[in-house]
Design a protein around this motif. Structure first.
Motif, PDB file in Angstrom:
ATOM      1  N   THR A  16       0.829  -1.210   0.000  1.00  0.00           N
ATOM      2  CA  THR A  16       0.000   0.000   0.000  1.00  0.00           C
ATOM      3  C   THR A  16       0.864   1.261   0.000  1.00  0.00           C
ATOM      4  O   THR A  16       0.460   2.294  -0.536  1.00  0.00           O
ATOM      5  N   ARG A  37      -3.325   5.217   2.801  1.00  0.00           N
ATOM      6  CA  ARG A  37      -3.551   5.497   4.219  1.00  0.00           C
ATOM      7  C   ARG A  37      -3.488   4.237   5.068  1.00  0.00           C
ATOM      8  O   ARG A  37      -3.420   4.326   6.306  1.00  0.00           O
ATOM      9  N   LEU A  38      -3.494   3.079   4.443  1.00  0.00           N
ATOM     10  CA  LEU A  38      -3.369   1.828   5.186  1.00  0.00           C
ATOM     11  C   LEU A  38      -1.932   1.585   5.650  1.00  0.00           C
ATOM     12  O   LEU A  38      -1.700   0.931   6.667  1.00  0.00           O
ATOM     13  N   LEU A  42      -0.395   0.160   9.507  1.00  0.00           N
ATOM     14  CA  LEU A  42       0.024  -1.242   9.479  1.00  0.00           C
ATOM     15  C   LEU A  42       1.480  -1.392   9.895  1.00  0.00           C
ATOM     16  O   LEU A  42       1.837  -2.344  10.612  1.00  0.00           O
ATOM     17  N   CYS A 155      -6.954   3.777  16.404  1.00  0.00           N
ATOM     18  CA  CYS A 155      -7.775   4.266  15.291  1.00  0.00           C
ATOM     19  C   CYS A 155      -7.857   5.787  15.310  1.00  0.00           C
ATOM     20  O   CYS A 155      -7.738   6.442  14.270  1.00  0.00           O
ATOM     21  N   ALA A 183     -10.356   5.270   5.948  1.00  0.00           N
ATOM     22  CA  ALA A 183      -9.384   4.249   5.546  1.00  0.00           C
ATOM     23  C   ALA A 183      -8.254   4.144   6.561  1.00  0.00           C
ATOM     24  O   ALA A 183      -7.806   3.040   6.911  1.00  0.00           O
ATOM     25  N   ALA A 187      -7.544   0.782   8.873  1.00  0.00           N
ATOM     26  CA  ALA A 187      -6.280   0.056   8.690  1.00  0.00           C
ATOM     27  C   ALA A 187      -5.946  -0.799   9.906  1.00  0.00           C
ATOM     28  O   ALA A 187      -5.396  -1.897   9.771  1.00  0.00           O
ATOM     29  N   VAL A 190      -8.005  -3.921   9.709  1.00  0.00           N
ATOM     30  CA  VAL A 190      -7.457  -4.773   8.652  1.00  0.00           C
ATOM     31  C   VAL A 190      -6.219  -5.507   9.166  1.00  0.00           C
ATOM     32  O   VAL A 190      -6.052  -6.717   8.949  1.00  0.00           O
TER      33      VAL A 190
END
Length: 224
Positions: A16, A37-38, A42, A155, A183, A187, A190
């Motif tokens: 990403t 933005r992920l 991450l 978050c 997003a 993340a 995710v």
């Protein structure tokens, strides 16, 4: 022991990140910014997992990050000469110190973590993702330790880090801004799902991952 889920988090973070940086070659592709933005959350989650899994402090981890922060600055400037911030590595290096301060409470490591927070506050505008970005790995670590509502904090910090972008702040209610910030917050979720993966055909991400950052910046700069 290697974790397939952790390596998968790192692979998705790198992928990403590359997608995000493709904007330098394709400026009209605004959607790439959203995908990008992920990446940072991450990377922070992966760092937090590594800190949580470590049985002892590993100073060489910080040494590698500082070395590649210096190495990455030239290709970063080459690719984006107008940027007002350093490359991402100083943010991650300070974030590591804060996470260590949370993991190894008491003594000099706790003081080093507090010093990193103070330094991040002082140079907030020069750090990519600013103070929220520096705090994000520690927030992920606390969430890993406590679970439940503690996951809301990373978050919120992921959103706060993206709000260091002046365009997003000035167009806060624009649809693309809302999608972008969503997003960033998603993340973390995710990443949590990826961590549950027990088997992956992808190779482990080892120290070559540090070199990937300046190498891909330099490669993209050749085509800009």
């Amino acid at each position: 022991m290697r974790s397939a889920g952790l390596d998968l988090v790192k692979w998705v973070a790198m992928a990403t990140m590359v997608v995000d940086h493709l904007r330098y070659l394709w400026p009209q592709a605004h959607g790439l910014f959203i995908v990008g933005r992920l990446a940072f959350p991450l990377f922070c989650l992966a760092m937090a997992v590594n800190v949580a899994r470590a049985s002892a402090l590993k100073p060489h981890y910080l040494g590698w990050m500082i070395a590649f922060a210096v190495l990455s600055e030239a290709p970063y400037r080459w690719l984006d000469a107008d940027s007002q911030t350093f490359n991402i590595m100083p943010t991650l290096a300070l974030g590591l110190l804060v996470a260590w301060g949370v993991r190894y409470r008491g003594g000099w490591m706790h003081l080093a973590g507090l010093g990193a927070v103070a330094l991040a506050a002082l140079y907030h505008q020069r750090l990519m993702y600013g103070l929220p970005g520096v705090l994000l790995p520690a927030a992920c670590l606390l969430a890993l330790q406590r679970g439940g509502p503690a996951w809301l904090l990373p978050c919120v910090l992921a959103i706060g880090g993206n709000l260091t972008n002046s365009w997003l702040r000035d167009h806060l209610l624009a649809p693309i801004s809302l999608i972008t910030l969503s997003a960033a917050a998603l993340a973390i979720g995710v990443g949590r799902l990826l961590l549950r993966v027990e088997h992956s055909p992808l190779p482990a991400v080892r120290r070559w991952g540090y070199l990937f950052y300046p190498a891909h910046l330099g490669l993209f700069a050749l085509f800009v």
